[in-house]
Scaffold this active site. Sequence first.
Site, PDB file in Angstrom:
ATOM      1  N   ARG A  32    -103.467  67.096  41.849  1.00  0.00           N
ATOM      2  CA  ARG A  32    -103.260  66.124  40.799  1.00  0.00           C
ATOM      3  C   ARG A  32    -102.696  64.815  41.337  1.00  0.00           C
ATOM      4  NH1 ARG A  32    -100.459  68.105  35.416  1.00  0.00           N
ATOM      5  NH2 ARG A  32    -102.188  69.538  35.609  1.00  0.00           N
ATOM      6  N   HIS A  78    -113.327  67.274  34.635  1.00  0.00           N
ATOM      7  CA  HIS A  78    -111.873  67.061  34.585  1.00  0.00           C
ATOM      8  C   HIS A  78    -111.347  67.374  33.186  1.00  0.00           C
ATOM      9  CE1 HIS A  78    -108.344  65.445  36.558  1.00  0.00           C
ATOM     10  NE2 HIS A  78    -108.049  64.755  35.484  1.00  0.00           N
ATOM     11  N   TYR A 122    -114.388  49.259  24.520  1.00  0.00           N
ATOM     12  CA  TYR A 122    -114.830  47.881  24.728  1.00  0.00           C
ATOM     13  C   TYR A 122    -115.353  47.646  26.142  1.00  0.00           C
ATOM     14  CZ  TYR A 122    -112.014  47.001  20.573  1.00  0.00           C
ATOM     15  OH  TYR A 122    -111.491  47.026  19.327  1.00  0.00           O
TER      16      TYR A 122
END
Lengths: 748, 285
Positions: A32, A78, A122
């Site tokens: 991680r 993931h 966006y």
Amino acid sequence: MDTKQENIIRTDYAEVMQKSYIDYAMSVIISRALPDVRDGLKPVQRRTLYDMYELGIRYDRPYRKCARIVGDTMGKYHPHGDSSIYESLVVMAQDFKKGKTLVDGHGNFGSIEGDGAAAMRYTEARLEKLTQEVFLADLDKDVVDFMPNFDETEKEPVVLPVKIPNILVNGAEGIAVGMATSIPPHNLGEVVDAVKAYMKDNDISVKGLMRYVKGPDFPTGGIVVNKDELRKIYETGVGKIRLRGRVEVEKLKGGRMQLVITEIPYTMLGANIGKFLNDVAALVETKKTTDIVDISNQSSKEGIRIVLELRKDTDVENLTNMLYKKTRLEDTFGVNMLAVADGRPETLSLKQIIEHHVDFLFELTTRKYNTLLNKELEKKEIQEGLIKACDVIDLIIEILRGSKSREQVKKCLVDGVTEGIRFKSKASEKAAAKLRFSEKQATAILEMRLYKLIGLEIEALQAEYAETMKNIARYRDILDNYSSMSEVIMDELDSIKKEYNTKRKTSVENAEEAVYEEKKMEEMEVCFLMDRFGYMKLIDKTAYERNREAAHSEYKYVFPCMNTDKICIFTDSGKMHAIKAADIPLVRFRDKGTPADNLSNYDSAKEQMIYVAPLGQIREARLLFVTEKSMCKLVEGAEFDASKRTIAATRLGEDDRLIFVGNAGEMDQVVLQSSGGYFLRFLKSEISLMKKTAMGVRGMKLGENEVVKHAYLLESHQEYAITFHDKPYVLNKVKLAKRDTRGVKPRI
Amino acid sequence: MLGEQLVLFFDRNLETLKTVLSCAEKAAKIRKTEERAKTNLLTKQKYSFDSNGKLANCEKKDPSLCEIFIVEGDSAGGSAKTARDRNYQAILPIRGKILNVEKASIDKILANAEIKTMINAFGCGFSEGYGNDFDISKLRYDKIVIMADADVDGAHISTLLLTLFYRFMPELIYEGHVYIAMPPLYKVMPKKGAEEYLYDDKALEKYRRSHKPGSFTLQRYKGLGEMDAQQLWETTLNPETRMMKRVEIEDARLASSVTEVLMGSDVPPRKSFIYEHARDAEIDI
């Protein structure tokens, strides 16, 4: 109460805690928070990049919505929060954060001043050319292992076949459990050169590598100022880099100047710029500096530009040093080059990182060329078959025409089985029996098109075959010879450097520790007051004039001094404590003072004050020292002009203590008074001038357990009376004797 | 006389004065927090819902029958509420990772919403802060079940919760009220025959050996949210079919030192623990 039959497993608290915790800790460490030393990527970054590669979002294709990338990555590889994936995607696209961006972002991807990126619905993104060619190339050539994803429906690469030491180029940061990593970014060209240097000489030292890697290269520029310490950092993998922003001076009309910060230290990235502006404002507000008139942040797409407008007569260097010292314009970057190497977290030196990377490069290249070689070998086999077939094409056609099934033909071609095939002649049958094509060749022959029999095509086939043989020879050479493989790798590194290298932004140098002078105070005359409890204060000269009488009657020490002077306190333990007058509060006459303990190293519980005077006065004087055991000496006052807060004023014998220090200046005689009631008067000239470290000479002969109680300095023409046994006693009347005699006991 | 000397003393020992003052301030702050928490507790105790209305309580009031499930995340909390037997099973969803009580100060702990909710729900008080009113006889549930995802973050949440119980309500553990639910890790769906839930990797290994690869499909449960309510009931909540771990303390001294090493603020011992046990870890990739 519990009647139901339940499946309950008894477990120990400590065991559950340990097991759960170690699973969590190791998972965070390995998969991680820490990058793999080979590709310099954390799993979330690797998965995002691989997913973009799989989706075909190449640098020469249109951008795609980030939300799609994030969703796809999350669903395929993931299974964690979407925000962590998007955040890592954003950082990979920020050119002010990364040495080399890996993702080409379109839309608001945040700014150097810490503004966040727009929401992922966006923004759009695609791979950078560098990522595609240096990070993701050859994935189809079996260069790295693949592993199943979380639900075993997809495969993902264990590591990306990155051809440059990305962990150095882009750096890394991450907090795991019990450990954290922090690696600064470096210059791509320099790192590539260092890799090549290591490949040429495996025994190269870190110092040798640093001929190429000069130091970190932050995308924000700035100046590394502890060049000499870098070697140790690169050797151990741990240390602190001192980093400064770049400051320029611009002259304005009318002789005014402004300081312009054009590059910030990497550590100031984001919200810390705002903090820096606040810090500067605080310096102005607290009057630490009066040189700055205005601050403005004019940063824009042209880059950082923080402008400090200055007063006309500003000492620019002093101010810059003050900014380095008092704000984050100079900062430290803590380095801990921790990465996962061979499945374990390890703190690595520069050389170890490069070593790991070169091993990885050789592994990649070996696997790549093995795959290529096998492909060429397969091609060769078929081409050989076809060429052979062209030679005996008439026979093959005869076999084809005489056979009943495809299998029959194949058998004949491979094993020479002629049974059941009609031949035109015995000779052809005999020739057919000798055919020994391989399985693959036979298939290729059967699938061959007729036009291939045209003469030119056959020539082309032969040319192709020659090409294949050449390739095989080349691949074999690369695989078998270390030097050939090195050459291939180095050529590739060279071309990467040629295409992607950029100029170094951060300069590396050695700089002096920033020292600045504090703003000079206006010099003025004040009056120092200290009472018998050791509380001291300064008052205005006029205030002293008005309260002169009260001052002298209430305070033990009263004297005028300059506010730039130092106050020296001599104590019975032979020490001298110095206090800057500026540190003593300047208050009104009736205000409370501050204990000497709080302003200096003086400790009222352990020592007593004997003499207090301003340094300005002491510097001009000669001081007489007298101890309890009657050791006397004279010392030049200038010797006490030291910068330390506490110095040894004299050397004391065992169990001795200082009882008197005084300005001997004009005085010409000394009187010592002992506890036994003896007085001795002698000439000052009998005491010689010594250094402050000397012990002195004996002033008076003493009886057993007798000590010197008092010492007095007198002038021969002036009478000096003390109270002795409640009666006035004029010291000038004591018989003048030699030093080191017993003296007299007055009868009263 | 004392006043005079004290002033002289404090003038010379500003640090001491500062320490005394900050101690007093801190104590006042804690007292205030306690006060607030206490009034909260008193006013809310009349009702069975807590301050942020998260607890889905059960119908029965007899503590010896009732169970409370502390569920990781709101997304799992929803299906757990649907799946439970509302007669005797209460659900309390908590969000994300709770505060590490080993590192935090007592006023922070008392101010923490998640922890307050739990204290309110259990009804047995708290061994510190609320005037030390921990009373195990007031416990409203016989079983307190930690139900976290079967991934490493779930494991971390379990350790955080266990630390809270161990440090501030140790009797819960000593008297065997604390359990850890064991949701299945895998579900195998063979082409023929019944579906099966597997609770650990060993079971999967065994299943793999007795069945041909390709003859079954495998679903890996990463989180409780992946299961629908019926599945959750069957595998994790139903007392007849579920599996649970009961947490017990065999060696009190070991328990205390383990908690300190793993959750405390001192890093070096934790680091050496990690290096020592690195090999035993099951890493989730």
